[in-house]
Write an enzyme that holds these catalytic residues in place. Structure first.
Site, PDB file in Angstrom:
ATOM      1  N   ILE A   1      77.962  26.847  40.476  1.00  0.00           N
ATOM      2  CA  ILE A   1      77.541  26.042  39.852  1.00  0.00           C
ATOM      3  C   ILE A   1      76.798  25.075  40.066  1.00  0.00           C
ATOM      4  O   ILE A   1      76.937  24.044  40.486  1.00  0.00           O
ATOM      5  CB  ILE A   1      79.085  25.765  39.479  1.00  0.00           C
ATOM      6  CG1 ILE A   1      79.435  24.877  38.390  1.00  0.00           C
ATOM      7  CG2 ILE A   1      80.118  24.930  40.193  1.00  0.00           C
ATOM      8  CD1 ILE A   1      80.639  24.567  37.476  1.00  0.00           C
ATOM      9  N   SER A   2      76.302  24.299  39.312  1.00  0.00           N
ATOM     10  CA  SER A   2      74.851  23.809  39.377  1.00  0.00           C
ATOM     11  C   SER A   2      75.284  22.409  39.543  1.00  0.00           C
ATOM     12  O   SER A   2      77.044  22.142  38.802  1.00  0.00           O
ATOM     13  CB  SER A   2      73.639  23.390  38.483  1.00  0.00           C
ATOM     14  OG  SER A   2      73.285  24.815  38.365  1.00  0.00           O
ATOM     15  N   GLN A   3      74.712  21.490  40.447  1.00  0.00           N
ATOM     16  CA  GLN A   3      74.931  20.211  40.255  1.00  0.00           C
ATOM     17  C   GLN A   3      75.483  19.459  39.050  1.00  0.00           C
ATOM     18  O   GLN A   3      74.172  19.408  38.855  1.00  0.00           O
ATOM     19  CB  GLN A   3      74.042  19.351  41.497  1.00  0.00           C
ATOM     20  CG  GLN A   3      74.538  18.299  41.919  1.00  0.00           C
ATOM     21  CD  GLN A   3      73.266  17.311  42.911  1.00  0.00           C
ATOM     22  OE1 GLN A   3      72.344  18.094  43.477  1.00  0.00           O
ATOM     23  NE2 GLN A   3      73.169  15.832  43.246  1.00  0.00           N
TER      24      GLN A   3
END
Length: 213
Positions: A63-65
């Site tokens: 899950i992206s920053q």
């Protein structure tokens, strides 16, 4: 699924962190403030949900920053009702941000188990993209093209020509380009044959893989 005052308070602190890093689009910040990011992660890792960092999820994906999500979304300059192609559904968090902003989202995931899980989960929490498919992101969705905006959420060693071809004239595509480290790149289609290219520094993404379907 809970979203209590503690979660909401952490979310507001996350928004302030992202804002301090340079995100100015209030609509993007508001979307992040509304979406319970902890829902998109295993409950045992809830404490990590509101830190500004990427985190592993299923199928060797992340899950992206939050800052990266906000940065890419801000570059899109999204308007309500626009048709957006997302390459790399992943956990569905970026999808939810696009939905919060009123986009008509078409999204592709190449990992079958993640596709099944995320499709069911997004429906459960009330985020319904126009179309969520399992397939090869390099090929895009020509049957639904052209798109107002395209966002790629995995590192591409090169820019897929099929995706550029599915962008409307005047449309914007945001894609991280590179192998080990990616350069965040914006393409604006200025005519049927011409694109304006702009670069915005280094980021790190999981690789965009093809021929998975």
């Amino acid at each position: 699924m809970k979203d209590n005052y503690r979660h909401q308070g952490k979310r507001q602190l996350l928004v302030k962190t992202v804002e301090k890093k340079g995100i100015k689009d209030q609509k993007v910040l508001d979307a992040i403030s509304r979406i319970p990011r902890h829902w998109f992660m295993d409950s045992s890792f809830e404490d990590h949900a509101y830190q500004d960092k990427a985190f592993p999820i299923a199928a060797d994906q992340t899950i992206s920053q939050p800052y990266t999500v906000a940065f890419q979304t801000e570059l899109l300059e999204l308007k309500k009702g626009e048709q957006v192609l997302e390459i790399g559904t992943g956990s569905g968090y970026q999808t939810a941000v696009l939905c919060e902003l009123g986009a008509k989202v078409y999204t592709i995931e190449r990992q079958r188990e993640l596709y099944k899980k995320t499709k069911a989960f997004l429906n459960k929490i009330g985020y319904r993209p126009k179309y969520l498919s399992f397939g090869d992101g390099y090929k895009g969705l020509p049957e639904y093209a052209p798109f107002d905006k395209i966002i790629v959420t995995a590192g591409a060693p090169e820019v897929p020509k099929d995706l550029l071809g599915q962008l409307k004239v005047g449309g914007r595509m945001v894609i991280p380009v590179g192998i080990d480290v990616q350069i965040m790149t914006l393409f604006i289609r200025t005519s049927p044959k011409h694109f304006d290219k702009r670069e915005f520094g280094n980021f790190r993404f999981v690789p965009l893989l093809e021929n998975k379907n």
